[in-house]
Design a protein around this motif. Sequence first.
Motif, PDB file in Angstrom:
ATOM      1  N   THR A 178       0.810  -1.213   0.000  1.00 40.06           N
ATOM      2  CA  THR A 178       0.000   0.000   0.000  1.00 40.06           C
ATOM      3  C   THR A 178       0.843   1.263   0.000  1.00 40.06           C
ATOM      4  OG1 THR A 178      -1.721  -1.173   1.228  1.00 40.06           O
ATOM      5  CG2 THR A 178      -1.859   1.223   1.169  1.00 40.06           C
ATOM      6  N   LEU A 179       1.955   1.260   0.752  1.00 39.11           N
ATOM      7  CA  LEU A 179       2.791   2.455   0.844  1.00 39.11           C
ATOM      8  C   LEU A 179       3.373   2.857  -0.505  1.00 39.11           C
ATOM      9  CD1 LEU A 179       4.787   2.037   4.188  1.00 39.11           C
ATOM     10  CD2 LEU A 179       3.011   3.713   3.656  1.00 39.11           C
ATOM     11  N   SER A 180       3.618   1.892  -1.382  1.00 35.81           N
ATOM     12  CA  SER A 180       4.248   2.191  -2.670  1.00 35.81           C
ATOM     13  C   SER A 180       3.373   3.061  -3.563  1.00 35.81           C
ATOM     14  CB  SER A 180       4.606   0.888  -3.399  1.00 35.81           C
ATOM     15  OG  SER A 180       3.431   0.151  -3.698  1.00 35.81           O
ATOM     16  N   TRP A 181       2.069   3.081  -3.322  1.00 35.66           N
ATOM     17  CA  TRP A 181       1.212   3.989  -4.091  1.00 35.66           C
ATOM     18  C   TRP A 181       0.613   5.109  -3.234  1.00 35.66           C
ATOM     19  CZ3 TRP A 181      -3.881   4.320  -2.574  1.00 35.66           C
ATOM     20  CH2 TRP A 181      -4.416   3.231  -1.869  1.00 35.66           C
ATOM     21  N   LEU A 182       0.641   4.932  -1.903  1.00 36.30           N
ATOM     22  CA  LEU A 182       0.177   6.009  -1.042  1.00 36.30           C
ATOM     23  C   LEU A 182       1.154   7.190  -1.041  1.00 36.30           C
ATOM     24  CD1 LEU A 182      -1.321   4.346   2.176  1.00 36.30           C
ATOM     25  CD2 LEU A 182      -2.516   5.658   0.398  1.00 36.30           C
ATOM     26  N   ILE A 183       2.454   6.898  -1.134  1.00 32.44           N
ATOM     27  CA  ILE A 183       3.453   7.969  -1.138  1.00 32.44           C
ATOM     28  C   ILE A 183       3.284   8.884  -2.349  1.00 32.44           C
ATOM     29  CG2 ILE A 183       5.921   8.488  -1.287  1.00 32.44           C
ATOM     30  CD1 ILE A 183       4.985   7.563   1.470  1.00 32.44           C
ATOM     31  N   PRO A 184       3.226   8.340  -3.591  1.00 30.17           N
ATOM     32  CA  PRO A 184       2.983   9.233  -4.742  1.00 30.17           C
ATOM     33  C   PRO A 184       1.677  10.010  -4.616  1.00 30.17           C
ATOM     34  CG  PRO A 184       3.717   7.084  -5.492  1.00 30.17           C
ATOM     35  CD  PRO A 184       3.453   6.955  -4.023  1.00 30.17           C
ATOM     36  N   LEU A 185       0.638   9.349  -4.085  1.00 29.84           N
ATOM     37  CA  LEU A 185      -0.648  10.027  -3.923  1.00 29.84           C
ATOM     38  C   LEU A 185      -0.535  11.182  -2.931  1.00 29.84           C
ATOM     39  CD1 LEU A 185      -3.662  10.121  -4.576  1.00 29.84           C
ATOM     40  CD2 LEU A 185      -4.047   8.480  -2.716  1.00 29.84           C
ATOM     41  N   GLY A 186       0.191  10.949  -1.833  1.00 32.83           N
ATOM     42  CA  GLY A 186       0.376  12.006  -0.837  1.00 32.83           C
ATOM     43  C   GLY A 186       1.148  13.189  -1.393  1.00 32.83           C
ATOM     44  N   ILE A 187       2.208  12.905  -2.178  1.00 31.11           N
ATOM     45  CA  ILE A 187       2.987  13.980  -2.796  1.00 31.11           C
ATOM     46  C   ILE A 187       2.129  14.759  -3.779  1.00 31.11           C
ATOM     47  CG2 ILE A 187       4.975  14.490  -4.265  1.00 31.11           C
ATOM     48  CD1 ILE A 187       6.295  11.978  -3.108  1.00 31.11           C
ATOM     49  N   LEU A 188       1.300  14.039  -4.528  1.00 36.07           N
ATOM     50  CA  LEU A 188       0.415  14.681  -5.498  1.00 36.07           C
ATOM     51  C   LEU A 188      -0.578  15.611  -4.798  1.00 36.07           C
ATOM     52  CD1 LEU A 188      -0.732  14.978  -8.365  1.00 36.07           C
ATOM     53  CD2 LEU A 188      -2.118  12.940  -7.931  1.00 36.07           C
ATOM     54  N   MET A 189      -1.176  15.136  -3.711  1.00 35.80           N
ATOM     55  CA  MET A 189      -2.153  15.951  -2.991  1.00 35.80           C
ATOM     56  C   MET A 189      -1.501  17.180  -2.365  1.00 35.80           C
ATOM     57  SD  MET A 189      -4.364  12.909  -1.148  1.00 35.80           S
ATOM     58  CE  MET A 189      -5.327  14.087  -0.195  1.00 35.80           C
ATOM     59  N   ALA A 190      -0.329  16.986  -1.745  1.00 35.46           N
ATOM     60  CA  ALA A 190       0.363  18.116  -1.112  1.00 35.46           C
ATOM     61  C   ALA A 190       0.774  19.154  -2.153  1.00 35.46           C
ATOM     62  CB  ALA A 190       1.586  17.615  -0.347  1.00 35.46           C
ATOM     63  N   GLY A 191       1.313  18.684  -3.275  1.00 36.29           N
ATOM     64  CA  GLY A 191       1.725  19.605  -4.330  1.00 36.29           C
ATOM     65  C   GLY A 191       0.559  20.346  -4.947  1.00 36.29           C
ATOM     66  N   THR A 192      -0.554  19.651  -5.127  1.00 35.81           N
ATOM     67  CA  THR A 192      -1.741  20.281  -5.710  1.00 35.81           C
ATOM     68  C   THR A 192      -2.280  21.378  -4.800  1.00 35.81           C
ATOM     69  OG1 THR A 192      -2.322  18.219  -6.854  1.00 35.81           O
ATOM     70  CG2 THR A 192      -4.054  19.863  -6.598  1.00 35.81           C
ATOM     71  N   MET A 193      -2.340  21.114  -3.500  1.00 34.22           N
ATOM     72  CA  MET A 193      -2.821  22.129  -2.562  1.00 34.22           C
ATOM     73  C   MET A 193      -1.889  23.337  -2.527  1.00 34.22           C
ATOM     74  SD  MET A 193      -4.400  19.994   0.683  1.00 34.22           S
ATOM     75  CE  MET A 193      -2.904  19.057   1.006  1.00 34.22           C
ATOM     76  N   LEU A 194      -0.584  23.075  -2.589  1.00 33.39           N
ATOM     77  CA  LEU A 194       0.387  24.161  -2.584  1.00 33.39           C
ATOM     78  C   LEU A 194       0.227  25.048  -3.807  1.00 33.39           C
ATOM     79  CD1 LEU A 194       2.952  25.607  -1.611  1.00 33.39           C
ATOM     80  CD2 LEU A 194       4.285  23.837  -2.749  1.00 33.39           C
ATOM     81  N   ASN A 195       0.102  24.433  -4.976  1.00 33.32           N
ATOM     82  CA  ASN A 195       0.006  25.197  -6.215  1.00 33.32           C
ATOM     83  C   ASN A 195      -1.352  25.871  -6.368  1.00 33.32           C
ATOM     84  OD1 ASN A 195       2.582  24.775  -7.765  1.00 33.32           O
ATOM     85  ND2 ASN A 195       2.044  22.644  -7.382  1.00 33.32           N
ATOM     86  N   ALA A 196      -2.392  25.261  -5.807  1.00 32.72           N
ATOM     87  CA  ALA A 196      -3.709  25.879  -5.883  1.00 32.72           C
ATOM     88  C   ALA A 196      -3.828  27.059  -4.925  1.00 32.72           C
ATOM     89  CB  ALA A 196      -4.793  24.848  -5.575  1.00 32.72           C
ATOM     90  N   GLY A 197      -3.223  26.935  -3.743  1.00 33.64           N
ATOM     91  CA  GLY A 197      -3.385  27.963  -2.734  1.00 33.64           C
ATOM     92  C   GLY A 197      -2.395  29.101  -2.798  1.00 33.64           C
ATOM     93  N   LEU A 198      -1.138  28.823  -3.229  1.00 34.58           N
ATOM     94  CA  LEU A 198      -0.099  29.847  -3.158  1.00 34.58           C
ATOM     95  C   LEU A 198       0.470  30.240  -4.520  1.00 34.58           C
ATOM     96  CD1 LEU A 198       1.811  28.629   0.031  1.00 34.58           C
ATOM     97  CD2 LEU A 198       0.220  30.542  -0.166  1.00 34.58           C
TER      98      LEU A 198
END
Length: 319
Positions: A183-203
Motif C-alpha cells: 500500500t505504501l508504494s502507491w500512497l506515497i505518490p498520492l500524498g505527494i500529489l495531494m500536497a503539491g496540488t494544494m500548494l500550487n492551488a493555494g499559493l
Amino acid sequence: MTTEITRSQSNATVVTSPPPLTTDVAAPRDPRVQALQRFAMSITAFNILGYTLFGFEQAPITPIVCLLVSYATALVLETVDAWAHDRAPAYAGGLRTLAIFLLPPHISGLACGMLLYGNSSLWPYVFAVVVANASKYIVRVRVNGKLRHVLNPSNTGIAVTLLLFDWVGIAPPYHFTNWLHGTLSWLIPLGILMAGTMLNAGLTKKIPLITAWVGGFVLQAVIRWLTLGDSLPGMLVPMTGVAFVLFTNYMITDPASTPVARRGQIAFGLTAAAVYGILVWQGVVFGLFFALVITCLLRGAVLVVTRWRDRTSDSGGTR
C-alpha cells in the motif's frame, strides 16, 4: 492652568493613539515567500524520508554538501552582482531577510542532490548546484525595469550536468519508493500529489499551467501513438511515477520562471509538453529536463521581443 490643559490633552493623545505594532502584525504575508517556504519544507522532508525510509541511493553526505555549496554560491554571486550594479545585496536587512534569500538555493541544492545520480562522485552534484545558482545571474531579462531570471535554477543545473557529462544520470524511478512495498508504494505518490496540488492551488496559483502540461503530455503521447505507432500505455506510464509527480508539482511550477497570467501559463505548459514530445521522438533521453530549459528560453525570447516592441512603439508615438 493652560499648561495643565495642554499637558492633559497631550496625555490623552498618547493614550488614544494606536500602537505601531498593530500595523505590522496585520500586514499580509507575501504569497511568493510562503510558497518558497512550503517548497523548502517539502523537499527537506522528502530528503529526510528518502534517506531513512524510501531508499535513496546517493551517499548521505550528498544533500549536506549540496546545501553548503548552494548557500555559499548564492551569497557570493549576489554580493558580486550587488557590487556591480551598485545596490544593496538582497540578503541584507537582518536574519529574516537572509533566511528568505536562502530559500531558493536551499531548494536548488536539495533538488540537484536528490534527482541526479553521479555514482560515488560528489563533484557532479556540486557542479549542478553552482550552475543552478549562476543561471539566475547569467540569463536575465529586464521586466518592468527589473532584471529577472528566466531559467528554472534547479532544472537548469540538472540539464547542463546531464548534457556535459554522459556518465551522470538521473535517479532511477524506483529510487523514490525503493524500500516501500504494498500500500505504501502507491500512497506515497498520492500524498505527494495531494500536497503539491494544494500548494500550487493555494499559493503559486499554477493550476492552469499544471493542467495544460498534463493535458499536453497526454496529447503528445496520443499523437505519437497515431502517427508513429508507439505504445500508448508505455508513453503514459511515466505519469504514474513519483518522478513525474515531483516534476509536475515542484519543478515546472517554479513561480519565478513561469508566467503569472492564465493564458501565459497554458501556453507555457502546452509548449513544454510539445517540446518534450519532439525530443522523445528524436531519441533524446531525459526529455523532461531539456524540454523545460527550452521552454524557459523560448519564454525569455518572447519577453525580449515584447519589450523591444513596446519600446519601439513608445518611441514612434513620441515623434
